[in-house]
Motif scaffolding. Structure first.
Motif, mmCIF file in Angstrom:
data_model
loop_
_atom_site.group_PDB
_atom_site.id
_atom_site.type_symbol
_atom_site.label_atom_id
_atom_site.label_comp_id
_atom_site.label_asym_id
_atom_site.label_seq_id
_atom_site.Cartn_x
_atom_site.Cartn_y
_atom_site.Cartn_z
ATOM 1 N N ALA A 1 18.278 67.615 34.204
ATOM 2 C CA ALA A 1 18.842 67.386 35.543
ATOM 3 C C ALA A 1 18.704 65.923 35.963
ATOM 4 N N LEU A 2 17.727 65.211 35.362
ATOM 5 C CA LEU A 2 17.518 63.797 35.702
ATOM 6 C C LEU A 2 18.704 62.931 35.264
ATOM 7 N N GLN A 3 19.484 63.462 34.324
ATOM 8 C CA GLN A 3 20.619 62.675 33.802
ATOM 9 C C GLN A 3 21.904 62.899 34.600
ATOM 10 N N VAL A 4 21.836 63.749 35.616
ATOM 11 C CA VAL A 4 23.047 64.020 36.408
ATOM 12 C C VAL A 4 23.279 62.856 37.375
ATOM 13 N N PRO A 5 24.440 62.205 37.317
ATOM 14 C CA PRO A 5 24.703 61.072 38.200
ATOM 15 C C PRO A 5 24.680 61.494 39.676
ATOM 16 N N ASP A 6 24.306 60.553 40.536
ATOM 17 C CA ASP A 6 24.297 60.808 41.986
ATOM 18 C C ASP A 6 25.666 61.292 42.452
ATOM 19 N N GLY A 7 25.641 62.259 43.333
ATOM 20 C CA GLY A 7 26.901 62.705 43.944
ATOM 21 C C GLY A 7 27.664 63.728 43.125
ATOM 22 N N HIS A 8 27.212 64.003 41.895
ATOM 23 C CA HIS A 8 27.898 65.007 41.076
ATOM 24 C C HIS A 8 27.434 66.413 41.453
ATOM 25 N N ASN A 9 28.300 67.382 41.251
ATOM 26 C CA ASN A 9 27.915 68.782 41.369
ATOM 27 C C ASN A 9 27.303 69.210 40.040
ATOM 28 N N ALA A 10 26.302 70.084 40.078
ATOM 29 C CA ALA A 10 25.640 70.474 38.827
ATOM 30 C C ALA A 10 25.293 71.952 38.808
ATOM 31 N N VAL A 11 25.356 72.513 37.601
ATOM 32 C CA VAL A 11 24.965 73.906 37.364
ATOM 33 C C VAL A 11 24.122 73.930 36.094
ATOM 34 N N PRO A 12 22.905 74.493 36.134
ATOM 35 C CA PRO A 12 22.122 74.606 34.894
ATOM 36 C C PRO A 12 22.628 75.786 34.075
ATOM 37 N N GLY A 13 22.338 75.774 32.785
ATOM 38 C CA GLY A 13 22.786 76.891 31.962
ATOM 39 C C GLY A 13 22.282 76.784 30.532
ATOM 40 N N VAL A 14 22.717 77.740 29.714
ATOM 41 C CA VAL A 14 22.317 77.783 28.302
ATOM 42 C C VAL A 14 23.587 77.828 27.460
ATOM 43 N N ILE A 15 23.613 77.031 26.413
ATOM 44 C CA ILE A 15 24.791 77.042 25.527
ATOM 45 C C ILE A 15 24.823 78.362 24.760
ATOM 46 N N THR A 16 25.941 79.073 24.851
ATOM 47 C CA THR A 16 26.058 80.350 24.143
ATOM 48 C C THR A 16 26.989 80.245 22.946
ATOM 49 N N ASP A 17 27.826 79.215 22.938
ATOM 50 C CA ASP A 17 28.743 79.079 21.810
ATOM 51 C C ASP A 17 29.199 77.636 21.703
ATOM 52 N N SER A 18 29.429 77.211 20.480
ATOM 53 C CA SER A 18 29.916 75.852 20.257
ATOM 54 C C SER A 18 30.929 75.910 19.124
ATOM 55 N N SER A 19 32.157 75.456 19.364
ATOM 56 C CA SER A 19 33.131 75.404 18.271
ATOM 57 C C SER A 19 33.651 73.986 18.107
ATOM 58 N N TYR A 20 33.560 73.539 16.871
ATOM 59 C CA TYR A 20 34.045 72.212 16.525
ATOM 60 C C TYR A 20 35.541 72.309 16.247
ATOM 61 N N VAL A 21 36.370 71.595 17.019
ATOM 62 C CA VAL A 21 37.818 71.682 16.773
ATOM 63 C C VAL A 21 38.415 70.306 16.474
ATOM 64 N N GLY A 22 37.617 69.435 15.864
ATOM 65 C CA GLY A 22 38.156 68.131 15.471
ATOM 66 C C GLY A 22 38.053 67.107 16.581
ATOM 67 N N VAL A 23 39.082 67.057 17.452
ATOM 68 C CA VAL A 23 39.061 66.045 18.514
ATOM 69 C C VAL A 23 37.953 66.305 19.525
ATOM 70 N N SER A 24 37.563 67.564 19.659
ATOM 71 C CA SER A 24 36.510 67.864 20.626
ATOM 72 C C SER A 24 35.625 68.995 20.108
ATOM 73 N N THR A 25 34.489 69.172 20.791
ATOM 74 C CA THR A 25 33.679 70.365 20.568
ATOM 75 C C THR A 25 33.777 71.184 21.843
ATOM 76 N N GLN A 26 34.083 72.468 21.679
ATOM 77 C CA GLN A 26 34.258 73.321 22.848
ATOM 78 C C GLN A 26 33.019 74.199 22.997
ATOM 79 N N TYR A 27 32.378 74.051 24.142
ATOM 80 C CA TYR A 27 31.149 74.793 24.409
ATOM 81 C C TYR A 27 31.384 75.890 25.437
ATOM 82 N N LEU A 28 30.610 76.959 25.309
ATOM 83 C CA LEU A 28 30.489 77.928 26.390
ATOM 84 C C LEU A 28 29.063 77.825 26.894
ATOM 85 N N VAL A 29 28.912 77.721 28.212
ATOM 86 C CA VAL A 29 27.584 77.627 28.802
ATOM 87 C C VAL A 29 27.439 78.754 29.816
ATOM 88 N N SER A 30 26.373 79.516 29.666
ATOM 89 C CA SER A 30 26.136 80.638 30.567
ATOM 90 C C SER A 30 25.336 80.150 31.780
#
Ligand SMILES: Nc1ncnc2c1ncn2[C@@H]1O[C@H](COP(=O)(O)OP(=O)(O)O)[C@@H](O)[C@H]1O
Ligand SMILES: [Mg+2]
Length: 395
Positions: A305-334
């Motif tokens: 949480a210390l890395q969240v820039p001032d003024g940003h909205n934030a939600v904590p969570g746990v990564i449940t899935d990660s798929s590498y699709v080349g240009v990006s990695t797509q995560y699901l966070v619970s």
């Protein structure tokens, strides 16, 4: 006093050839295919009608072409009422997905066919056909038969044939639907170039959102015979007007929430006991039930949480899935309340991928979110419903 007999009074802005559809409804028996449609296609623009199969796109085009008569409503072109004109009396041509070329004729004869029918002098036909084939970059294939061409080349011939008599409006009904993906992408850029070159109004129908966004100046998103939203590709993607548009055009995380007040230029919303800010100019509602939307690529992942820039909205969570699709990695966070957020992180090589099971904080700049009317918000009666919008991934 003499009676004025002038049949058509030119409109004040007679120089504009805008296509105007006003309160047009088309019913087939008890079924309404196009429902009180009103829209303006500015002269010279590349306009896309985007929507799922069966939403009324083809029916709309057919009414503009004169192949179908509106049940009610009016269609004008440059201020002139064309609602009931015969198709061949309208300065409008159509390109279909099936190219409908004459198989026994050469490319040049296919393109010049209409002019020949109208008894245009042969020399003039030759000049115009050459010009059109240059435009679609088929000059070297003029003497071939359609069967000797690829699908993309055949579609270019159909395009040249439709443009040779300089219609005011060219209607394109899923013209690239039969082409494979790579060729379709090439033809999209090609079509845009051709439209810019000829300056004719193009109305392009497609169910492919990327196609509409790549080519069009203005996109109208259609759903069940109505326009849900109309705007530039950037406008409708960055600030969708409805849940339908937010989900139809790309993906959206939509958090079921309720407006709780305002603070300065922000609307404050509450969801699952957390409070978030959305700029007022990004909010479709300021009171009542709402959906707080954020696109997956606008969400960022950090490990603390210390890395969240001032003024940003934030939600904590746990990564449940990660798929590498080349240009990006797509995560699901619970999130703590169990809903999953979808996040696209670009693979720019500056950070190492995060693994499922990792505790993270998802954050976003308020400017990158948007607020839509929640379920039941329009009716403004009773308690807010919390039903998930169709097809949306909920936070
Ligand atoms: N001639 C017709 N008679 C009855 N229903 C029709 C007719 N033409 C279209 N429809 C219906 O109207 C709806 C819209 O069709 P269409 O305009 O072809 O959709 P789209 O081009 O967006 O896929 C569909 O449900 C279709 O079945
Ligand atoms: Mg169709």
């Amino acid at each position: 006093m003499s009676v004025l007999t002038s049949p058509v009074v030119p409109p004040k802005n007679a120089t504009t050839g805008d296509l105007q559809i006003t309160n047009v409804t088309k019913s087939f028996g008890a079924f309404t295919a196009v429902d009180d449609l009103t829209l303006t296609v500015p002269q010279g623009s590349f306009f896309a009608l985007l929507g799922a199969s069966g939403c009324g796109k083809t029916t709309t085009l057919r009414m503009v072409a004169g192949l179908e008569e509106p049940t009610t409503g009016q269609i004008t072109l440059g201020g002139k009422d064309i609602t009931r004109l015969r198709p061949y009396n309208r300065p409008v041509n159509t390109v279909f997905q099936s190219y409908a070329l004459f198989p026994h004729m050469s490319v040049a004869d296919n393109v010049g066919f209409g002019l020949k029918q109208r008894k245009t002098p042969r020399k003039e036909i030759g000049v115009k056909v050459a010009e059109m084939l240059d435009l679609v970059q088929l000059g070297s294939l003029a003497s071939r038969r359609p069967a000797q061409l690829s699908g993309g080349q055949q579609q270019r011939v159909a395009l040249a044939r439709a443009l040779i008599n300089h219609p005011q409006v060219l209607l394109l009904d899923e013209p690239l639907g039969a082409l494979d993906l790579k060729l379709r992408r090439q033809m999209q850029i090609e079509l845009k170039r051709i439209q810019t070159e000829v300056g004719i109004t193009f109305v392009h129908v497609t169910h492919d959102q990327e196609e509409a966004m790549t080519m069009a100046d203005t996109v109208a998103v259609m759903n069940a015979g109505k326009i849900e939203q109309l705007g530039s590709p950037t406008e409708i993607y960055e600030f969708p007007a409805t849940v339908f548009v937010a989900n139809f055009l790309g993906q959206s995380n939509l958090l079921t929430s309720a407006c709780s007040g305002t603070s300065g230029d922000d609307v404050l919303v509450e969801a699952y006991g957390s409070r978030f800010a959305v700029p007022r100019d990004r909010s479709r509602v300021t009171a009542g039930p709402a959906f707080l939307g954020v696109r997956p690529e606008k969400l960022h992942l950090v490990e603390s949480a210390l890395q969240v820039p001032d003024g940003h909205n934030a939600v904590p969570g746990v990564i449940t899935d990660s798929s590498y699709v080349g240009v990006s990695t797509q995560y699901l966070v619970s999130a703590p309340w169990g809903e999953e957020l979808s996040i696209f992180a670009p693979n720019s090589g500056t950070s190492s991928p995060l693994r499922p099971g990792a505790n993270v904080v998802v954050h976003w700049h308020p400017q990158h979110s948007f607020l839509l009317a929640g379920a039941g918000a329009v009716a403004s009666q009773g308690a807010p419903e919390t039903a998930a919008p169709d097809g949306g991934s909920l936070l």
